[in-house]
Design a protein around this motif. Structure first.
Motif, PDB file in Angstrom:
ATOM      1  N   ASN A 190      16.554  56.742  59.621  1.00  9.08           N
ATOM      2  CA  ASN A 190      16.525  55.596  58.707  1.00  9.08           C
ATOM      3  C   ASN A 190      15.969  54.382  59.440  1.00  9.08           C
ATOM      4  N   PHE A 191      14.705  54.034  59.118  1.00 12.90           N
ATOM      5  CA  PHE A 191      14.050  52.846  59.672  1.00 12.90           C
ATOM      6  C   PHE A 191      13.793  51.819  58.566  1.00 12.90           C
ATOM      7  N   SER A 192      14.520  51.870  57.488  1.00 20.38           N
ATOM      8  CA  SER A 192      14.241  51.014  56.328  1.00 20.38           C
ATOM      9  C   SER A 192      14.530  49.548  56.620  1.00 20.38           C
ATOM     10  N   GLY A 193      13.913  48.668  55.819  1.00 18.16           N
ATOM     11  CA  GLY A 193      14.218  47.247  55.893  1.00 18.16           C
ATOM     12  C   GLY A 193      13.777  46.585  57.172  1.00 18.16           C
ATOM     13  N   ASN A 194      12.616  46.987  57.724  1.00 15.23           N
ATOM     14  CA  ASN A 194      12.054  46.344  58.904  1.00 15.23           C
ATOM     15  C   ASN A 194      10.640  45.881  58.598  1.00 15.23           C
ATOM     16  N   GLN A 195       9.832  45.719  59.636  1.00 17.50           N
ATOM     17  CA  GLN A 195       8.441  45.302  59.452  1.00 17.50           C
ATOM     18  C   GLN A 195       7.499  46.253  60.177  1.00 17.50           C
ATOM     19  N   PHE A 196       7.866  47.540  60.191  1.00 18.13           N
ATOM     20  CA  PHE A 196       6.996  48.535  60.799  1.00 18.13           C
ATOM     21  C   PHE A 196       5.685  48.607  60.031  1.00 18.13           C
TER      22      PHE A 196
END
Length: 984
Positions: free
Chosen positions: A189-195
């Motif tokens: 879960n890498f959601s809610g970032n600026q990747f």
């Protein structure tokens, strides 16, 4: 800037020293355990916990049990040890309110299997050294403020890692390719970032992956064909990225998929046929993309579907009949497509359906009855081409479980007939919208039975009759919209029972009678529009107590008398009260007639004197009047004489103004830019020397051309002969304006002021009784409207607000460098041009007054209440440019919080500066930021911005920075990200 920079540096140094001391103390502590060597050895292997505490702050004292004097940390809160080795295996500190950075002390916990620090306030980056924890199975750092990029080698030694969550942080850069080496990974879960960048190719080799969530990032590119390799995948969410291309056919081979969310991207093409193999899928969410073609018939084979969202795409054709086979379906949304035809009758088999949204399509036919029979909670049919009456549909629903219906929206169709009385039987309704149809008849009295209804919109129909008294029974109403009908009769007083009402729209009807005083009981009222009716009588004075009012439009009625005094009505827009010939007050630029009380003559010797009644025995022998009575009579006579004198003077001024206006019309030719000393014609000067008016003064001063009204006079819009628009300010301070020589000298100075963030003064017109200032026209409206009036459009983003503050600061700095003071800083004096740039207006007009008298200033700029520096109330303190700095500080707080400088509540007056300063002192300052910006602004910009506003509003002028320092500070505050938060 020096003093402010020092303040920030001192705070940073203090925090740094505190951290150093904690680290130093932790390393100096001796082993106090004694006893066996085994206990000492065990603790040394666990001492990373003490190192961790040295690296972070614990403001809530949640780690108070962490005492290094203990024989073992295994009983510490959040710590779990392996019972065999007595070594730390789990460290779970979720929601402890911890701050600071992740230190390397954790690396000594080599047997750590679970590290969870979710829901804290941790900052900084994540070190590649964490990958050295070879036994780590669960890593959860979600919901913090961690930032920076992740090294490409971070996951190269991920060993036994099963679950990784970095959700809801501020990570940026590419997702590491090394992720493909985490062969045991089951949840990511890498959601809610600026990747950003494309999806890493190694992702598709994670055959054991069950949950994949990369939503709410900036990822680009296409989904590769390798997705079929994720044959253990149960859920995938790529929501709200920038992904393109078609959905690969291989997705149909992920047979175990239960949930697919690809919404809010730019996918195109049709839905792949292989998806019909996903018979276990419960949720299919493809909304807000660019999918084309028809809704496939095979969708009916996905028998486990509970949620189907295909909204906001480019789908065409009819709703397939096979949807009736989806017996588990609970949520169906196909809104905002181009679907045609009618809803299939087979859908009546969807007995578990709770929400049906088919709005914004081209569906035809009558309003179907079967959706009402299913006991749905939400029915949204708006903006289609449905026709006929609604009697059959609503009546049939009452035979079943209709009471479950919470939302009903059938607006923007071609429905007709009367609104059935049975509508009042939908006792669970919260939202009812039947607007923009062709309904006739009156509002059924049964509407009052909807006790929990909070929105009722029947606007833009052909309804007649009066608004029923029973409307007051809908006591939970927050929004009532009945505008654009043909209602007659009075506004029912029972509306005062709707104590939660915030918005009331009754415009464009034929309503008569007075505005009921019961409206003053509605303390939550923010917006009232009663315009274009036939209302009569005077406005209730109690309306001034409505502290939340933002709009009160009573224009184009037959109201009379004086406007309520105080609160919102002190600054009500002239356009909101226009078209009422008998209204009077400052906002309509019409004086109210003065009614003088008759003097009461009392006998000082009478025992009834205190009652104010003249005794019957008062006779000839008591004719001598008291001294107070003589004074009262004398004052009354003086007032009458004064009124007569003022009336005569006003008539002369009006005649003089007319002559001057006529003269301006006369000099409308090619020489109108040339100065003339003819006192009867007036003097027109354009600084550019090459433009003149295409219309005369009658157009310049026409009410229809009026843009607004400020402290120094109204502003009108007109065009020059070259077609360019200009704004004309008519000064209404003729008795206070300096002589012509002084006036022209000051205006010439203002004409030399040129800056991109200042409204340019282009010329002026002078007669002894009429003075006009000619400015460039700025078309984007003023900042006040953008901040506080929803009708202007979308709310201002963080980037827009920051740029407005910075631009205003630069404009004000330029003024001060020219030794000019603005005197009237406020949001309504900041205009926004088409490119979003702010321009300060009405600057330095106080210089046109004969003297900078505080009383005159405060009376002329009284609408700036809340922006005025405290030295205005102190005659011994000099008025300097620091007054502008104070007003600018208030403006900063207004822009960041979205609140007015002064709010009039029911029993109190709330001053913005005081409220924010109190929140700052209590550590709750982030709560002050405009709720519309929550999650959409960088905290590292927002908090310093509030601090700057508070420093600028210091009570002591010398403590405030100058505007050049303010600009420098703003440029320091601006983060390199440039507000990427909003686009994420």
């Amino acid at each position: 800037m020096r003093s402010i920079e020092k303040e920030w540096l001192k705070e940073g140094e203090a925090i740094g020293e505190e951290q150093k001391k904690l680290k130093k103390d932790a390393t100096k502590k001796k082993d106090v355990y004694g006893g066996s060597k085994d206990s000492t050895k065990a603790f040394s292997k666990n001492k990373a916990n003490i190192s961790l505490r040295a690296d972070i702050q614990d403001p809530d004292g949640k780690l108070s049990s962490w005492n290094e004097d203990d024989a073992s940390p295994c009983d510490w809160v959040g710590v779990k040890c392996n019972p065999r080795s007595n070594r730390v295996s789990d460290l779970v500190l979720d929601g402890f309110g911890l701050s600071g950075k992740l230190g390397k002390g954790l690396l000594k916990l080599q047997l750590l299997r679970k590290l969870s620090l979710a829901k804290n306030n941790l900052t900084g980056s994540i070190s590649i050294a964490f990958a050295q924890l070879s036994n780590l199975r669960v890593l959860d750092l979600s919901e913090n403020s961690l930032s920076g990029s992740i090294s490409n080698d971070f996951f190269r030694q991920c060993g036994s890692l099963r679950s990784v969550s970095l959700a809801n942080n501020k990570f940026s850069g590419h997702i590491p390719e090394s992720l493909g080496m985490c062969s045991t990974l089951a949840s990511l879960n890498f959601s809610g970032n600026q990747f950003s960048g494309s999806l890493p190719s190694g992702l598709w080799s994670l055959h054991g992956l069950r949950m994949l969530d990369l939503s709410y990032n900036l990822l680009e590119g296409e989904i590769p064909n390798g997705i079929e390799g994720l044959n253990n995948l149960r859920g995938i969410s790529l929501r709200k990225n920038r992904l393109t291309g078609e959905v690969p056919e291989g997705i149909g081979d992920c047979f175990l998929l239960r949930s697919i969310d690809l919404s809010e991207n730019s996918f195109s093409g049709g839905l792949p046929n292989t998806m019909q193999q996903l018979t276990l899928c419960n949720d299919l969410v493809f909304g807000k993309n660019g999918f084309t073609g028809e809704v496939p018939e095979w969708i009916g084979k996905m028998r486990s579907l509970e949620t189907l969202d295909l909204s906001e795409n480019n789908l065409t054709g009819q709703v397939p009949d096979s949807l009736g086979k989806l017996l588990s379906l609970k949520f169906l949304n196909v809104s905002k497509n181009s679907l045609t035809g009618i809803l299939p009758e087979s859908m009546k088999n969807c007995v578990n359906l709770l929400t049906l949204d088919i709005s914004h399509n081209y569906l035809t036919g009558e309003l179907p009855s079967w959706p009402f029979k299913l006991g749905l909670q939400q029915l949204l049919f708006s903006d289609n081409r449905l026709s006929g009456n609604v009697d059959n549909a609503l009546a049939s629903s009452l035979e079943s479980s209709c009471h479950k219906l919470v939302v009903l929206d059938i607006s923007k169709n071609q429905l007709s007939g009367e609104i059935p009385g049975s509508t009042g039987d939908f006792s669970s309704l919260h939202f009812l919208n039947m607007s923009k149809n062709s309904f006739v008849g009156s509002i059924p009295a049964s509407i009052g039975q909807l006790k929990i209804l909070d929105t009722l919109d029947l606007s833009d129909n052909q309804l007649i009759g009066s608004i029923p008294l029973e409307i007051g029974g809908a006591t939970s109403l927050k929004e009532l919209r009945l505008e654009k009908n043909s209602f007659k009769g009075n506004i029912p007083t029972s509306i005062g029972n709707c104590s939660s009402l915030m918005s009331l729209y009754l415009a464009h009807n034929e309503i008569t009678g007075p505005v009921p005083a019961s409206l003053a009981k509605l303390t939550y009222l923010e917006t009232v529009d009663l315009s274009f009716n036939k209302l009569m009588g005077t406005l209730p004075k109690q309306l001034a107590n409505l502290g939340r009012l933002q709009l009160f439009n009573i224009s184009h009625n037959q109201l009379q008398g004086e406007l309520p005094a105080g609160g919102f009505f002190n600054t009500i827009a002239p356009s909101s009260v226009s078209g009422n010939p008998s209204l009077c007050g400052a906002s309509v630029n019409r004086s109210c007639p003065t009614v003088l009380p008759k003097p009461i003559v009392l006998n000082p010797n009478s025992s009834d004197a205190d009652t104010g009644i003249i005794p019957q025995s008062f006779g000839h022998e008591k004719k001598i009047l008291s001294i107070s009575a003589l004074i009262a009579i004398g004052a009354a006579v003086a007032i009458v004489i004064g009124i007569i004198a003022i009336t005569v003077l006003n008539l002369r001024v009006q005649a003089s103004t007319s002559r001057s206006a006529a003269a301006l019309t006369f000099y409308g030719g090619d020489d109108s830019h040339s100065p003339t000393s003819d006192g009867s014609s007036g003097k027109l000067v354009m600084f550019s020397g090459d433009s003149d008016f295409s219309t005369g003064a009658h157009a310049l001063l026409n009410k229809d051309c009026e843009l607004g009204h400020g402290g120094f006079g109204p502003v009108y819009r007109t065009k020059l002969r070259d077609g360019r628009s200009v704004a004309i300010k008519k000064l209404t301070v003729s008795s206070l304006v300096k002589s012509q020589e002084d006036f022209e000298r000051e205006v010439q100075k203002l004409g030399k002021v040129h800056h991109g963030n200042l409204v340019t003064l282009e010329g002026y017109y002078w007669t002894p009784s009429l003075q006009l200032l000619i400015y460039e026209f700025v078309s984007g409206g003023n900042l006040y409207k953008h901040l506080h009036e929803e009708s202007v459009g979308n709310y201002l983003s963080w980037n827009e607000r920051f740029n407005i503050i910075l631009g205003a600061a630069k404009g004000l700095t330029h003024l001060h460098q020219m030794n000019l003071i603005h005197y009237n800083i406020k949001s309504s004096n900041i205009l926004i041009d088409n490119s979003g740039e702010p321009k300060l207006a009405d600057y330095s007009l106080a210089r046109l007054l004969p003297m900078l008298d505080r009383y005159i200033l405060s009376s002329k700029i009284q609408s700036a209440l809340g922006y005025m520096a405290p030295e205005f109330a102190c005659k011994t303190v000099k008025i300097t440019e620091k007054c502008d700095v104070y007003g600018f500080g208030v403006l900063v707080l207004e822009v960041v919080t979205g609140k007015r400088p002064v709010e009039y509540m029911e029993d109190d007056v709330v001053v913005l500066c005081d409220t924010v300063r109190g929140s700052w002192e209590e550590g709750r300052v982030e709560e002050c930021i405009d709720s519309r910006l929550q999650g959409k602004f960088p905290v590292e910009e927002g908090i310093p911005m509030i601090k700057l506003g508070l420093i600028c509003t210091s009570q002591v002028p010398s403590n405030r920075p100058n505007m050049a320092e303010v600009v420098s500070i703003l440029e320091l505050i601006r983060c390199p990200s440039g507000g990427q938060v909003e686009s994420g």
